[in-house]
Enzyme design. Sequence first.
Site, PDB file in Angstrom:
ATOM      1  CB  CYS A   1      -1.237   3.280   0.405  1.00 46.51           C
ATOM      2  SG  CYS A   1       0.106   2.187   0.908  1.00 46.51           S
ATOM      3  CG  ASN A   7       5.304   2.489   2.259  1.00 52.61           C
ATOM      4  OD1 ASN A   7       6.445   2.698   2.668  1.00 52.61           O
ATOM      5  ND2 ASN A   7       5.059   2.367   0.980  1.00 52.61           N
ATOM      6  CB  CYS A  37      -1.085  -3.445   0.331  1.00 51.11           C
ATOM      7  SG  CYS A  37      -1.197  -4.662   1.652  1.00 51.11           S
ATOM      8  NE  ARG A  38      -4.229   0.840  -0.397  1.00 52.43           N
ATOM      9  CZ  ARG A  38      -4.997   1.689   0.257  1.00 52.43           C
ATOM     10  NH1 ARG A  38      -6.038   2.221  -0.363  1.00 52.43           N
ATOM     11  NH2 ARG A  38      -4.745   2.011   1.516  1.00 52.43           N
ATOM     12  CB  SER A  39       2.229   3.308  -1.663  1.00 50.07           C
ATOM     13  OG  SER A  39       2.634   2.895  -0.401  1.00 50.07           O
ATOM     14  CG  ASP A  60      -6.777  -1.168   2.689  1.00 50.01           C
ATOM     15  OD1 ASP A  60      -6.014  -2.121   2.422  1.00 50.01           O
ATOM     16  OD2 ASP A  60      -6.791  -0.595   3.779  1.00 50.01           O
TER      17      ASP A  60
HETATM   18  P1  4NP Z   1      -1.867  -0.343   2.333  1.00 47.41           P
HETATM   19  O1  4NP Z   1      -2.732  -1.471   3.063  1.00 47.41           O
HETATM   20  O2  4NP Z   1      -2.336   0.984   2.885  1.00 47.41           O
HETATM   21  O3  4NP Z   1      -2.195  -0.527   0.903  1.00 47.41           O
HETATM   22  O4  4NP Z   1      -0.412  -0.640   2.675  1.00 47.41           O
HETATM   23  C1  4NP Z   1      -2.851  -1.605   4.455  1.00 47.41           C
HETATM   24  C2  4NP Z   1      -1.818  -2.150   5.184  1.00 47.41           C
HETATM   25  C3  4NP Z   1      -1.965  -2.320   6.560  1.00 47.41           C
HETATM   26  C4  4NP Z   1      -3.158  -1.944   7.185  1.00 47.41           C
HETATM   27  C5  4NP Z   1      -4.190  -1.396   6.462  1.00 47.41           C
HETATM   28  C6  4NP Z   1      -4.028  -1.210   5.079  1.00 47.41           C
HETATM   29  N1  4NP Z   1      -3.314  -2.147   8.590  1.00 47.41           N
HETATM   30  O5  4NP Z   1      -4.412  -1.949   9.094  1.00 47.41           O
HETATM   31  O6  4NP Z   1      -2.325  -2.550   9.259  1.00 47.41           O
END
Ligand code: 4NP
Length: 170
Positions: free
Chosen positions: A17, A20, A22-24, A136
């Site tokens: 993702c 790294n 939340c989702r992955s 997201d």
């Molecule tokens: P992820 O979510 O891609 O599912 O880990 C996010 C985590 C952090 C951010 C955006 C999405 N950020 O903007 O820091």
Amino acid sequence: MNPTQGKKKKIRLLFVCLGNICRSPAAEGIMCGIIEKNGLQDLIAVDSAGTSGWHEGELPDERMRLHGEKRGYDFCSRSRKLRKDDLSAFDYILVMDENNLRTVRAMTASKEEAEKVHLITDYLMQFRKLHNHIPDPYYGEASGFELVLDLLEDACEGLLLTIKKDHLLT
Ligand code: 4NP
């Protein structure tokens, strides 16, 4: 005799993702649980990474961990940035959305590497046709984290069915 003789190389899965956190990492934890439930931990290995290195070394987001705990998961991987050599090392690279797909595809060095990259929503079963990416949840509310878990639980079960078919596993 060569000590590695007769030992099968593991099938390697990498979830990707943006951050790294939340989702992955959630996909990694969910998939590990499914693999253990199926007794396939000696055959399949799982990891996750982010297209950004913004959260390098961090545990998954607190909210993701709490929502996961309520379903019996312990998401405890550490964030790392996706590397070019991941594309050769892993067999299935599962991305969460179109942005990830574009970024990862641009890093591939061959047709063989490009063919390993799939949207995780391609494996949805119950939610098939209802979602074409994992939204997201980072800037959203609690319901977004629950949706991520619902979709990933469904897609990871579907992914295992495909892997079993591809590799003739029972
Ligand atoms: P992820 O979510 O891609 O599912 O880990 C996010 C985590 C952090 C951010 C955006 C999405 N950020 O903007 O820091």
